[in-house]
Write a protein that holds these residues in place. Structure first.
Motif, mmCIF file in Angstrom:
data_model
loop_
_atom_site.group_PDB
_atom_site.id
_atom_site.type_symbol
_atom_site.label_atom_id
_atom_site.label_comp_id
_atom_site.label_asym_id
_atom_site.label_seq_id
_atom_site.Cartn_x
_atom_site.Cartn_y
_atom_site.Cartn_z
ATOM 1 N N LEU A 26 0.835 -1.201 0.000
ATOM 2 C CA LEU A 26 0.000 0.000 0.000
ATOM 3 C C LEU A 26 0.870 1.251 0.000
ATOM 4 C CD1 LEU A 26 -2.700 1.485 0.183
ATOM 5 C CD2 LEU A 26 -2.550 1.210 2.676
ATOM 6 N N ALA A 27 1.892 1.268 0.828
ATOM 7 C CA ALA A 27 2.800 2.425 0.876
ATOM 8 C C ALA A 27 3.504 2.607 -0.467
ATOM 9 C CB ALA A 27 3.830 2.239 1.995
ATOM 10 N N ALA A 28 3.899 1.517 -1.109
ATOM 11 C CA ALA A 28 4.569 1.614 -2.408
ATOM 12 C C ALA A 28 3.639 2.227 -3.446
ATOM 13 C CB ALA A 28 5.047 0.233 -2.863
ATOM 14 N N VAL A 29 2.388 1.787 -3.467
ATOM 15 C CA VAL A 29 1.420 2.355 -4.414
ATOM 16 C C VAL A 29 1.270 3.852 -4.160
ATOM 17 C CG1 VAL A 29 -1.057 2.395 -5.000
ATOM 18 C CG2 VAL A 29 0.169 0.209 -4.874
ATOM 19 N N GLN A 39 5.951 14.971 -9.147
ATOM 20 C CA GLN A 39 7.240 14.950 -9.848
ATOM 21 C C GLN A 39 8.422 15.000 -8.881
ATOM 22 O OE1 GLN A 39 7.303 14.386 -13.298
ATOM 23 N NE2 GLN A 39 5.173 14.008 -12.770
ATOM 24 N N ARG A 40 8.224 14.478 -7.677
ATOM 25 C CA ARG A 40 9.317 14.408 -6.701
ATOM 26 C C ARG A 40 10.263 13.281 -7.053
ATOM 27 N NH1 ARG A 40 6.259 15.359 -1.088
ATOM 28 N NH2 ARG A 40 6.360 17.616 -1.101
ATOM 29 N N GLU A 48 10.885 10.505 2.711
ATOM 30 C CA GLU A 48 9.648 10.925 3.361
ATOM 31 C C GLU A 48 8.899 9.737 3.960
ATOM 32 O OE1 GLU A 48 5.315 12.840 2.267
ATOM 33 O OE2 GLU A 48 6.996 13.255 0.934
ATOM 34 N N PHE A 49 8.774 8.661 3.190
ATOM 35 C CA PHE A 49 8.037 7.496 3.684
ATOM 36 C C PHE A 49 8.807 6.781 4.784
ATOM 37 C CE2 PHE A 49 5.219 8.241 0.251
ATOM 38 C CZ PHE A 49 4.046 7.550 0.530
ATOM 39 N N GLU A 55 6.527 6.213 10.488
ATOM 40 C CA GLU A 55 6.503 6.446 11.935
ATOM 41 C C GLU A 55 5.222 7.137 12.387
ATOM 42 O OE1 GLU A 55 8.815 5.209 13.879
ATOM 43 O OE2 GLU A 55 9.915 4.489 12.142
ATOM 44 N N THR A 56 4.578 7.900 11.502
ATOM 45 C CA THR A 56 3.461 8.739 11.926
ATOM 46 C C THR A 56 2.099 8.356 11.348
ATOM 47 O OG1 THR A 56 3.865 10.334 10.148
ATOM 48 C CG2 THR A 56 4.974 10.741 12.265
#
Length: 185
Positions: A26-29, A39-40, A48-49, A55-56
């Motif tokens: 889910l985080a990867a998606v 465009q980061r 960031e992740f 953590e948050t």
């Protein structure tokens, strides 16, 4: 989850506790979606992740960080190959660029695992990404994910299915609408 562009890219439901790879997927998606929309750079999104969101943000708690990193970095390295694989399984005339950006991130993630992570069973990959699609979409999109990933899996990992792909019947309504001409899994 509200991204810098004002879009809410969060799933509709929380994931059950104790599923580190599901949470990593889910985080990867969401990371892939963020990279496309803002465009980061890959390194900034990973930072960031891994440095803050894991953590948050409760839904990422306990996520398998190295699995997350492998998916995101693997897609960044091989996106052209992955996109060609997806395009090969879309109906004639459909382009990956016409597909919703979250759906595109889900398909890229699933295809990456099917082509580069042979340690994960194909059916598990398909099921996981169909469930993630259900978290984001209430319509026919999960069926599209199922159809595209099933065709890729049968083409790339036919030994896991015990037969060659061929499918019965015609394409599903969802598959036809979203550009996949395969039958569902």
């Amino acid at each position: 989850m509200d991204l810098d562009d004002g879009h809410d890219a969060g799933p509709k439901a929380d994931l059950p506790a104790g599923q580190p790879r599901t949470r990593a997927r889910l985080a990867a998606v969401q990371a892939l979606y963020q990279m496309e929309m803002t465009q980061r750079d890959l390194s900034l999104v990973l930072q960031e992740f891994l440095g803050r969101r894991f953590e948050t943000v409760e839904i990422y708690a306990g996520a398998d960080r190295s699995f997350f990193r492998d998916i995101v970095e693997g897609i960044a390295r091989g996106q052209a190959k992955i996109d060609l694989e997806i395009a090969a399984h879309l109906a004639s005339g459909w382009k990956l660029s016409r597909i919703d950006s979250i759906l595109r991130a889900i398909l890229r993630s699933g295809v990456y695992e099917l082509t580069d992570r042979n340690d994960v069973p194909a059916r598990a990959v398909i099921n996981e990404y169909v469930e993630i699609a259900k978290d984001f979409f209430g319509g026919e999109e999960p069926g599209v994910v199922n159809g595209v990933l099933d065709r890729v899996a049968r083409a790339k990992r036919s030994r896991e299915f015990g037969r060659k792909s061929g499918g019965k019947g015609g394409p599903t309504k969802a598959a036809t609408r979203f550009g996949d001409d395969s039958s569902e899994n």
